[in-house]
Design a protein around this motif. Structure first.
Motif, PDB file in Angstrom:
ATOM      1  N   PRO A 196       0.813  -1.213   0.000  1.00 42.04           N
ATOM      2  CA  PRO A 196       0.000   0.000   0.000  1.00 42.04           C
ATOM      3  C   PRO A 196       0.853   1.272   0.000  1.00 42.04           C
ATOM      4  CG  PRO A 196       0.155  -0.861   2.215  1.00 42.04           C
ATOM      5  CD  PRO A 196       0.916  -1.810   1.346  1.00 42.04           C
ATOM      6  N   ALA A 197       1.616   1.465  -1.065  1.00 45.05           N
ATOM      7  CA  ALA A 197       2.482   2.642  -1.120  1.00 45.05           C
ATOM      8  C   ALA A 197       1.784   3.762  -1.891  1.00 45.05           C
ATOM      9  CB  ALA A 197       3.794   2.293  -1.803  1.00 45.05           C
ATOM     10  N   GLY A 198       1.875   4.970  -1.360  1.00 45.74           N
ATOM     11  CA  GLY A 198       1.301   6.104  -2.071  1.00 45.74           C
ATOM     12  C   GLY A 198       2.252   6.633  -3.135  1.00 45.74           C
ATOM     13  N   MET A 199       3.530   6.281  -2.968  1.00 43.95           N
ATOM     14  CA  MET A 199       4.554   6.842  -3.848  1.00 43.95           C
ATOM     15  C   MET A 199       5.550   5.780  -4.277  1.00 43.95           C
ATOM     16  SD  MET A 199       6.318  10.087  -4.426  1.00 43.95           S
ATOM     17  CE  MET A 199       6.246  11.125  -2.976  1.00 43.95           C
ATOM     18  N   VAL A 200       5.963   5.883  -5.532  1.00 48.58           N
ATOM     19  CA  VAL A 200       6.986   4.989  -6.059  1.00 48.58           C
ATOM     20  C   VAL A 200       8.216   5.828  -6.389  1.00 48.58           C
ATOM     21  CG1 VAL A 200       7.586   3.661  -8.109  1.00 48.58           C
ATOM     22  CG2 VAL A 200       5.407   3.246  -6.970  1.00 48.58           C
ATOM     23  N   LYS A 201       9.371   5.406  -5.874  1.00 48.00           N
ATOM     24  CA  LYS A 201      10.614   6.119  -6.163  1.00 48.00           C
ATOM     25  C   LYS A 201      11.402   5.319  -7.191  1.00 48.00           C
ATOM     26  CE  LYS A 201      12.529   8.567  -3.007  1.00 48.00           C
ATOM     27  NZ  LYS A 201      13.450   8.935  -1.888  1.00 48.00           N
ATOM     28  N   ILE A 202      11.493   5.859  -8.390  1.00 48.36           N
ATOM     29  CA  ILE A 202      12.166   5.117  -9.449  1.00 48.36           C
ATOM     30  C   ILE A 202      13.668   5.170  -9.231  1.00 48.36           C
ATOM     31  CG2 ILE A 202      12.540   4.940 -11.929  1.00 48.36           C
ATOM     32  CD1 ILE A 202       9.815   6.115 -12.320  1.00 48.36           C
ATOM     33  N   ILE A 224       6.713   4.653 -15.348  1.00 46.21           N
ATOM     34  CA  ILE A 224       5.893   5.784 -14.905  1.00 46.21           C
ATOM     35  C   ILE A 224       4.413   5.520 -15.213  1.00 46.21           C
ATOM     36  CG2 ILE A 224       5.363   8.220 -15.343  1.00 46.21           C
ATOM     37  CD1 ILE A 224       8.444   8.578 -15.765  1.00 46.21           C
ATOM     38  N   SER A 225       4.140   5.040 -16.420  1.00 46.19           N
ATOM     39  CA  SER A 225       2.744   4.752 -16.792  1.00 46.19           C
ATOM     40  C   SER A 225       2.139   3.696 -15.881  1.00 46.19           C
ATOM     41  CB  SER A 225       2.653   4.231 -18.223  1.00 46.19           C
ATOM     42  OG  SER A 225       3.299   5.095 -19.100  1.00 46.19           O
ATOM     43  N   LEU A 226       2.951   2.679 -15.605  1.00 46.48           N
ATOM     44  CA  LEU A 226       2.482   1.583 -14.773  1.00 46.48           C
ATOM     45  C   LEU A 226       2.127   2.077 -13.364  1.00 46.48           C
ATOM     46  CD1 LEU A 226       2.228  -1.550 -14.928  1.00 46.48           C
ATOM     47  CD2 LEU A 226       4.489  -1.635 -13.877  1.00 46.48           C
ATOM     48  N   ALA A 227       3.047   2.840 -12.777  1.00 49.02           N
ATOM     49  CA  ALA A 227       2.811   3.360 -11.431  1.00 49.02           C
ATOM     50  C   ALA A 227       1.560   4.236 -11.415  1.00 49.02           C
ATOM     51  CB  ALA A 227       4.034   4.139 -10.949  1.00 49.02           C
ATOM     52  N   ARG A 228       1.431   5.038 -12.463  1.00 49.19           N
ATOM     53  CA  ARG A 228       0.257   5.902 -12.582  1.00 49.19           C
ATOM     54  C   ARG A 228      -1.020   5.091 -12.618  1.00 49.19           C
ATOM     55  NH1 ARG A 228       2.352  10.545 -14.693  1.00 49.19           N
ATOM     56  NH2 ARG A 228       3.332  11.318 -12.799  1.00 49.19           N
ATOM     57  N   PHE A 230      -1.598   2.410 -11.303  1.00 50.85           N
ATOM     58  CA  PHE A 230      -1.891   1.913  -9.953  1.00 50.85           C
ATOM     59  C   PHE A 230      -2.166   3.055  -8.976  1.00 50.85           C
ATOM     60  CE2 PHE A 230      -0.252  -2.017 -11.606  1.00 50.85           C
ATOM     61  CZ  PHE A 230      -0.895  -2.992 -10.865  1.00 50.85           C
ATOM     62  N   ASN A 231      -2.307   4.265  -9.516  1.00 56.87           N
ATOM     63  CA  ASN A 231      -2.612   5.420  -8.677  1.00 56.87           C
ATOM     64  C   ASN A 231      -1.518   5.779  -7.685  1.00 56.87           C
ATOM     65  OD1 ASN A 231      -4.943   6.895  -9.136  1.00 56.87           O
ATOM     66  ND2 ASN A 231      -6.169   5.079  -8.620  1.00 56.87           N
ATOM     67  N   ARG A 232      -0.295   5.511  -8.066  1.00 57.28           N
ATOM     68  CA  ARG A 232       0.812   5.892  -7.192  1.00 57.28           C
ATOM     69  C   ARG A 232       1.436   7.178  -7.725  1.00 57.28           C
ATOM     70  NH1 ARG A 232      -1.423   1.634  -5.119  1.00 57.28           N
ATOM     71  NH2 ARG A 232      -0.179  -0.243  -4.845  1.00 57.28           N
ATOM     72  N   ASP A 233       1.897   8.035  -6.815  1.00 60.27           N
ATOM     73  CA  ASP A 233       2.724   9.155  -7.243  1.00 60.27           C
ATOM     74  C   ASP A 233       4.084   8.609  -7.630  1.00 60.27           C
ATOM     75  OD1 ASP A 233       0.802  11.096  -6.784  1.00 60.27           O
ATOM     76  OD2 ASP A 233       1.364  11.299  -4.677  1.00 60.27           O
ATOM     77  N   VAL A 234       4.758   9.320  -8.518  1.00 59.58           N
ATOM     78  CA  VAL A 234       6.053   8.844  -9.000  1.00 59.58           C
ATOM     79  C   VAL A 234       7.108   9.918  -8.800  1.00 59.58           C
ATOM     80  CG1 VAL A 234       7.339   8.065 -11.012  1.00 59.58           C
ATOM     81  CG2 VAL A 234       4.931   7.468 -10.787  1.00 59.58           C
ATOM     82  N   ILE A 235       8.236   9.523  -8.214  1.00 59.94           N
ATOM     83  CA  ILE A 235       9.353  10.455  -8.098  1.00 59.94           C
ATOM     84  C   ILE A 235      10.603   9.797  -8.681  1.00 59.94           C
ATOM     85  CG2 ILE A 235       9.908   9.761  -5.706  1.00 59.94           C
ATOM     86  CD1 ILE A 235      10.737  12.739  -5.229  1.00 59.94           C
ATOM     87  N   ALA A 236      11.381  10.565  -9.425  1.00 59.69           N
ATOM     88  CA  ALA A 236      12.618  10.038 -10.005  1.00 59.69           C
ATOM     89  C   ALA A 236      13.777  10.341  -9.061  1.00 59.69           C
ATOM     90  CB  ALA A 236      12.874  10.669 -11.364  1.00 59.69           C
ATOM     91  N   GLY A 252       6.272  13.258 -18.305  1.00 63.37           N
ATOM     92  CA  GLY A 252       5.178  13.318 -17.331  1.00 63.37           C
ATOM     93  C   GLY A 252       5.557  13.009 -15.898  1.00 63.37           C
ATOM     94  N   CYS A 253       6.868  13.055 -15.582  1.00 63.92           N
ATOM     95  CA  CYS A 253       7.286  12.844 -14.197  1.00 63.92           C
ATOM     96  C   CYS A 253       7.716  14.188 -13.613  1.00 63.92           C
ATOM     97  CB  CYS A 253       8.438  11.841 -14.151  1.00 63.92           C
ATOM     98  SG  CYS A 253       9.017  11.491 -12.490  1.00 63.92           S
ATOM     99  N   ASP A 254       6.889  14.740 -12.734  1.00 59.78           N
ATOM    100  CA  ASP A 254       7.144  16.090 -12.220  1.00 59.78           C
ATOM    101  C   ASP A 254       7.975  16.095 -10.940  1.00 59.78           C
ATOM    102  OD1 ASP A 254       5.552  16.807 -14.304  1.00 59.78           O
ATOM    103  OD2 ASP A 254       3.881  17.569 -13.088  1.00 59.78           O
ATOM    104  N   LEU A 255       7.972  14.980 -10.219  1.00 66.67           N
ATOM    105  CA  LEU A 255       8.660  14.957  -8.923  1.00 66.67           C
ATOM    106  C   LEU A 255      10.074  14.413  -9.078  1.00 66.67           C
ATOM    107  CD1 LEU A 255       5.815  13.564  -6.608  1.00 66.67           C
ATOM    108  CD2 LEU A 255       6.362  15.948  -7.175  1.00 66.67           C
ATOM    109  N   ALA A 256      11.015  15.045  -8.406  1.00 66.76           N
ATOM    110  CA  ALA A 256      12.407  14.638  -8.574  1.00 66.76           C
ATOM    111  C   ALA A 256      13.238  14.890  -7.328  1.00 66.76           C
ATOM    112  CB  ALA A 256      13.027  15.386  -9.756  1.00 66.76           C
ATOM    113  N   GLN A 257      14.309  14.113  -7.259  1.00 70.89           N
ATOM    114  CA  GLN A 257      15.275  14.209  -6.169  1.00 70.89           C
ATOM    115  C   GLN A 257      16.628  13.904  -6.793  1.00 70.89           C
ATOM    116  OE1 GLN A 257      14.332  11.378  -3.072  1.00 70.89           O
ATOM    117  NE2 GLN A 257      16.164  11.809  -1.877  1.00 70.89           N
ATOM    118  N   GLY A 258      17.643  14.672  -6.469  1.00 70.87           N
ATOM    119  CA  GLY A 258      18.962  14.364  -7.026  1.00 70.87           C
ATOM    120  C   GLY A 258      19.930  15.510  -6.901  1.00 70.87           C
TER     121      GLY A 258
END
Ligand code: C2E
Ligand code: MG
Ligand code: MG
Ligand code: MG
Length: 288
Positions: A196-202, A224-228, A230-236, A252-258
């Motif tokens: 039950p994760a709200g977010m997926v970190k690629i 990204i499409s797959l995670a979407r 499943f209604n998960r937010d996606v961060i790279a 289409g991936c707006d969230l990022a860390q790096g």
């Protein structure tokens, strides 16, 4: 075999295995000592929304401020304690330190979600949730939604149903769950479905080469499409340059860390960073 304690410790071990054991125990002793002498610190790395320029949270990353060897990253000491109860003690220290920091930032007028990395060893304890609730109980003024757990896919190995139920309990407490290093395990798709994760970190390995390698870009696009779906937010993770950010926004991936946005930093520097950070202005206008 002789094992003397005290200052002039020496050992009468012969085989390589014995030597490994000795090193192992020394490592454990050193980590325990460091924990009890407050040599561990948390660094914080921002997570941002590249499109609208907001800071969406920070990830807490442990460091050992070693008196002789300087600042050590987790690769230098976590593997040695991974399977030892000490990993639990250190894990609890991390959660407590993160909660303390959340409170301190709130007092300074900065309310930010903080994620902590949870080891498989921690998650496999049957009283994991009780322990977490107990830690949260020391901070009754903190909304549990400000705490997020980063779970490695591989942590759920073996007992998926049980781990899943445990994470559901965390969510019912309001705590956020992220799937860390997504895509690197053997059963990513199963975990995506079951946990039950709200977010997926690629994982950064899927992000690093997207500018040169069209196949990597295709994989990233698919994940990204797959995670979407499943209604998960996606961060790279591992967004090292502005150009990586450009490409991520376009798919289409707006969230990022790096490192391209910010390196992990001491807590004291974070408020100033949040106040001064501006995303490159063209990011707001990219299609995606
Ligand atoms: P992670 O959770 O996937 O954390 C991301 C790692 O990538 C961090 O390394 C971070 O410094 C690094 N990183 C961030 N941006 C970039 C980038 O643009 N390029 C590159 N090449 N690297 C980037 P770090 O801090 O050395 O941590 C490594 C791993 O150690 C973490 O991976 C996490 O699995 C584990 N870890 C860190 N802190 C803790 C902790 O408190 N508890 C537990 N159990 N594990 C931790
Ligand atoms: Mg992480
Ligand atoms: Mg990661
Ligand atoms: Mg990692």
């Amino acid at each position: 075999q002789a094992k003397l304690s005290g200052k002039n410790r020496y050992y009468l071990f012969d085989t390589e295995q014995d030597r490994d054991m000795r090193t192992h125990h020394e490592n454990l002793d050193h980590v325990r000592h460091a924990l009890h002498h407050s040599e561990f610190v948390l660094y914080y790395q921002p997570k941002v929304n590249m499109r609208n320029g907001t800071v969406v949270g920070v990830e807490a990353l442990i460091r050992w401020q070693h008196p002789a060897r300087g600042l050590l990253s987790p690769a230098h000491f976590l593997p040695a304690i991974e399977e030892h109860p000490l990993a639990i003690e250190l894990g609890n220290w991390v959660i407590d330190a993160a909660l303390q920091q959340i409170r301190e930032w709130i007092n300074q007028g900065l309310t930010l979600p903080v994620s902590v990395n949870i080891s498989a060893r921690q998650l496999r304890q049957s009283h994991f949730v009780d322990q977490l609730q107990n830690l949260l109980g020391h901070y009754p003024d903190i909304n549990p939604a400000l705490l997020e757990l980063e779970i490695l896919e591989t942590s759920a190995l073996g007992d998926l149903a049980q781990i899943s139920e445990r994470l559901h309990q965390c969510r019912r407490l309001g705590i956020g769950i992220s799937l860390d290093d997504f895509g690197t395990g053997y059963s990513s798709l199963t975990y995506l479905k079951q946990l039950p994760a709200g977010m997926v970190k690629i994982d950064q390995s899927f992000v690093r080469d997207i500018l040169e390698d069209p196949e990597d870009l295709t994989i990233l696009d698919g994940v990204i499409s797959l995670a979407r779906a499943f209604n998960r937010d996606v961060i790279a993770e591992g967004v090292e340059t502005i150009q990586h950010g450009d490409m991520l926004l376009r798919i289409g991936c707006d969230l990022a860390q790096g490192y391209g946005i910010a390196r992990p930093m001491p807590a004291a520097g974070l408020a100033a960073w949040v106040n001064s950070w501006q995303s490159p202005s063209h990011w707001a206008n990219l299609p995606g």
